[in-house]
Design an enzyme around this catalytic site. Structure first.
Site, PDB file in Angstrom:
ATOM      1  N   LYS A  11       0.662  -1.410  -0.149  1.00 15.43           N
ATOM      2  CA  LYS A  11       0.038   0.068   0.286  1.00 15.43           C
ATOM      3  C   LYS A  11       0.905   1.024  -0.071  1.00 15.43           C
ATOM      4  CE  LYS A  11      -3.827  -2.143   2.307  1.00 15.43           C
ATOM      5  NZ  LYS A  11      -5.282  -1.778   3.035  1.00 15.43           N
ATOM      6  N   TYR A  51     -12.556  -1.269  -3.427  1.00 23.81           N
ATOM      7  CA  TYR A  51     -13.095  -1.642  -2.076  1.00 23.81           C
ATOM      8  C   TYR A  51     -13.788  -1.744  -1.714  1.00 23.81           C
ATOM      9  CZ  TYR A  51      -8.108  -2.237   0.191  1.00 23.81           C
ATOM     10  OH  TYR A  51      -7.441  -2.344   0.067  1.00 23.81           O
ATOM     11  N   PHE A  59     -14.837   3.807   7.066  1.00 27.58           N
ATOM     12  CA  PHE A  59     -13.598   4.420   6.891  1.00 27.58           C
ATOM     13  C   PHE A  59     -13.495   4.321   5.739  1.00 27.58           C
ATOM     14  CE2 PHE A  59     -14.118  -0.195   8.660  1.00 27.58           C
ATOM     15  CZ  PHE A  59     -13.414  -0.714   6.865  1.00 27.58           C
ATOM     16  N   ARG A  87      -2.583 -14.725   5.464  1.00 26.91           N
ATOM     17  CA  ARG A  87      -2.999 -13.692   6.121  1.00 26.91           C
ATOM     18  C   ARG A  87      -2.909 -13.395   7.427  1.00 26.91           C
ATOM     19  NH1 ARG A  87      -7.785 -10.241   4.838  1.00 26.91           N
ATOM     20  NH2 ARG A  87      -8.756 -10.780   6.299  1.00 26.91           N
ATOM     21  N   THR A  93      -6.047  -6.652  11.173  1.00 25.42           N
ATOM     22  CA  THR A  93      -5.377  -5.124  10.059  1.00 25.42           C
ATOM     23  C   THR A  93      -4.788  -4.198  10.888  1.00 25.42           C
ATOM     24  OG1 THR A  93      -7.850  -6.226   9.403  1.00 25.42           O
ATOM     25  CG2 THR A  93      -7.235  -3.968   9.482  1.00 25.42           C
ATOM     26  N   ARG A 104       2.647  -7.151   9.047  1.00 26.00           N
ATOM     27  CA  ARG A 104       1.568  -5.999   9.515  1.00 26.00           C
ATOM     28  C   ARG A 104       2.768  -5.753  11.140  1.00 26.00           C
ATOM     29  NH1 ARG A 104      -4.261  -7.370   7.745  1.00 26.00           N
ATOM     30  NH2 ARG A 104      -4.469  -5.703   5.375  1.00 26.00           N
ATOM     31  N   ASN A 114      -1.744   0.337   6.677  1.00 28.01           N
ATOM     32  CA  ASN A 114      -1.364  -0.752   7.564  1.00 28.01           C
ATOM     33  C   ASN A 114      -0.339  -1.906   6.558  1.00 28.01           C
ATOM     34  OD1 ASN A 114      -3.502  -2.076   5.508  1.00 28.01           O
ATOM     35  ND2 ASN A 114      -4.765  -2.757   6.826  1.00 28.01           N
ATOM     36  N   HIS A 117      -2.353  -5.351   1.518  1.00 23.96           N
ATOM     37  CA  HIS A 117      -3.171  -6.252   1.643  1.00 23.96           C
ATOM     38  C   HIS A 117      -3.463  -7.757   1.407  1.00 23.96           C
ATOM     39  CE1 HIS A 117      -7.376  -6.693   0.086  1.00 23.96           C
ATOM     40  NE2 HIS A 117      -7.267  -7.541  -0.273  1.00 23.96           N
ATOM     41  N   GLU A 128      -9.777 -10.264  -7.202  1.00 24.78           N
ATOM     42  CA  GLU A 128      -8.292  -9.460  -7.555  1.00 24.78           C
ATOM     43  C   GLU A 128      -8.018  -8.728  -7.743  1.00 24.78           C
ATOM     44  OE1 GLU A 128     -10.137  -8.356  -3.031  1.00 24.78           O
ATOM     45  OE2 GLU A 128      -7.974  -9.146  -3.051  1.00 24.78           O
TER      46      GLU A 128
HETATM   47  P1  CMP Z   1      -7.463  -4.672   3.832  1.00 27.20           P
HETATM   48  O1  CMP Z   1      -6.956  -5.694   3.734  1.00 27.20           O
HETATM   49  O2  CMP Z   1      -6.755  -3.716   2.583  1.00 27.20           O
HETATM   50  O3  CMP Z   1      -8.753  -4.719   3.933  1.00 27.20           O
HETATM   51  C1  CMP Z   1     -10.253  -3.493   4.186  1.00 27.20           C
HETATM   52  C2  CMP Z   1      -8.902  -2.298   4.592  1.00 27.20           C
HETATM   53  O4  CMP Z   1      -9.661  -1.380   5.102  1.00 27.20           O
HETATM   54  C3  CMP Z   1      -7.853  -3.177   6.009  1.00 27.20           C
HETATM   55  O5  CMP Z   1      -7.436  -3.452   4.917  1.00 27.20           O
HETATM   56  C4  CMP Z   1      -7.295  -1.760   5.958  1.00 27.20           C
HETATM   57  O6  CMP Z   1      -6.584  -0.703   5.301  1.00 27.20           O
HETATM   58  C5  CMP Z   1      -8.759  -1.019   6.118  1.00 27.20           C
HETATM   59  N1  CMP Z   1      -9.467  -0.577   7.642  1.00 27.20           N
HETATM   60  C6  CMP Z   1      -9.782  -1.476   8.096  1.00 27.20           C
HETATM   61  N2  CMP Z   1     -10.944  -1.066   8.952  1.00 27.20           N
HETATM   62  C7  CMP Z   1     -10.166   0.319   9.078  1.00 27.20           C
HETATM   63  C8  CMP Z   1     -10.683   1.030  10.373  1.00 27.20           C
HETATM   64  N3  CMP Z   1     -11.442   1.389  11.335  1.00 27.20           N
HETATM   65  N4  CMP Z   1     -10.896   2.453   9.730  1.00 27.20           N
HETATM   66  C9  CMP Z   1      -9.679   2.773   8.798  1.00 27.20           C
HETATM   67  N5  CMP Z   1      -9.186   1.839   7.686  1.00 27.20           N
HETATM   68  C10 CMP Z   1      -9.547   0.199   8.743  1.00 27.20           C
END
Ligand code: CMP
Length: 139
Positions: A11, A51, A59, A87, A93, A104, A114, A117, A128
Site C-alpha cells: 500500500k 474496495y 472508513f 493472512r 488489520t 504488519r 497497514n 492487503h 482482485e
Molecule cells: P485491507 O486488508 O486492504 O482491507 C480493507 C481495508 O480497510 C483494510 O485493509 C484497512 O486498510 C482498512 N480498514 C479496516 N478497518 C479500518 C478502520 N477501522 N479504519 C480505517 N481503515 C480501516
C-alpha cells in the site's frame, strides 16, 4: 476446492517508506512465488471500485482517499494454501494486534495505513487478481 493463489498490494504508506524490498523478501521467504506484479497508482474511482465491498463502512471514504494517494505494488502470489497462509503472514488489520514476525507488525503504521492487503478468500483472490491483471499478464 482451495486454489493456490492469492492477491496482495503493497500500500501507499509502505511504498513511500521504501518497504517494497523488505516486504517482498518476507513474502518470498514464506515460500510464495510471484506470478504477476505491477507498480501503479489507483485513481479514486478505481480504489472505490476495488474496495466496493466496504462501501457501507464508516472508513470507506478515508480508505479510498488513502489508497489513491500514491503508488502501490499489486501482485498475484502462488503457494499451497495461499490465501490462509498469507493472512497469517501479514497479521491482524491493526498492527498493534499483529503477531510478532508478521509483515504488519514490522511495516504497518495504523489500521488504515497497514502496509499490505491480502485477499480474504479464494473467490476474492481471483476477483482482485483479475481487477489488476489481464489474462496474458497472469500466466
Ligand atoms: P485491507 O486488508 O486492504 O482491507 C480493507 C481495508 O480497510 C483494510 O485493509 C484497512 O486498510 C482498512 N480498514 C479496516 N478497518 C479500518 C478502520 N477501522 N479504519 C480505517 N481503515 C480501516
Amino acid at each position: 476446492m482451495a486454489t493456490n493463489r492469492t492477491f496482495t498490494m503493497v500500500k501507499p504508506d509502505a511504498v513511500e517508506k521504501n518497504y517494497i524490498g523488505g516486504i517482498l523478501e518476507k513474502i518470498n521467504g514464506a515460500g510464495y512465488r510471484i506470478v504477476a506484479m505491477k507498480y501503479t497508482r489507483l485513481s479514486a474511482e478505481q480504489a472505490g471500485k476495488f474496495y466496493e465491498v466496504h462501501s457501507e463502512r464508516p472508513f470507506y471514504g478515508e480508505l479510498v482517499e488513502y489508497m489513491s494517494s500514491g503508488p502501490i505494488v499489486a501482485a498475484i502470489l502462488e503457494k499451497d494454501n495461499a490465501v490462509a497462509d498469507f493472512r497469517t503472514l501479514i497479521g491482524a488489520t491493526d498492527p498493534a494486534e499483529a503477531a510478532e514476525g508478521t509483515i504488519r507488525a514490522a511495516f504497518a503504521e495504523s489500521k488504515a495505513k497497514n502496509a499490505v492487503h491480502g485477499s480474504d478468500s479464494d473467490e476474492n483472490a481471483a476477483i482482485e487478481g483479475n481487477f489488476f491483471f489481464s489474462q496474458v499478464e497472469r500466466p
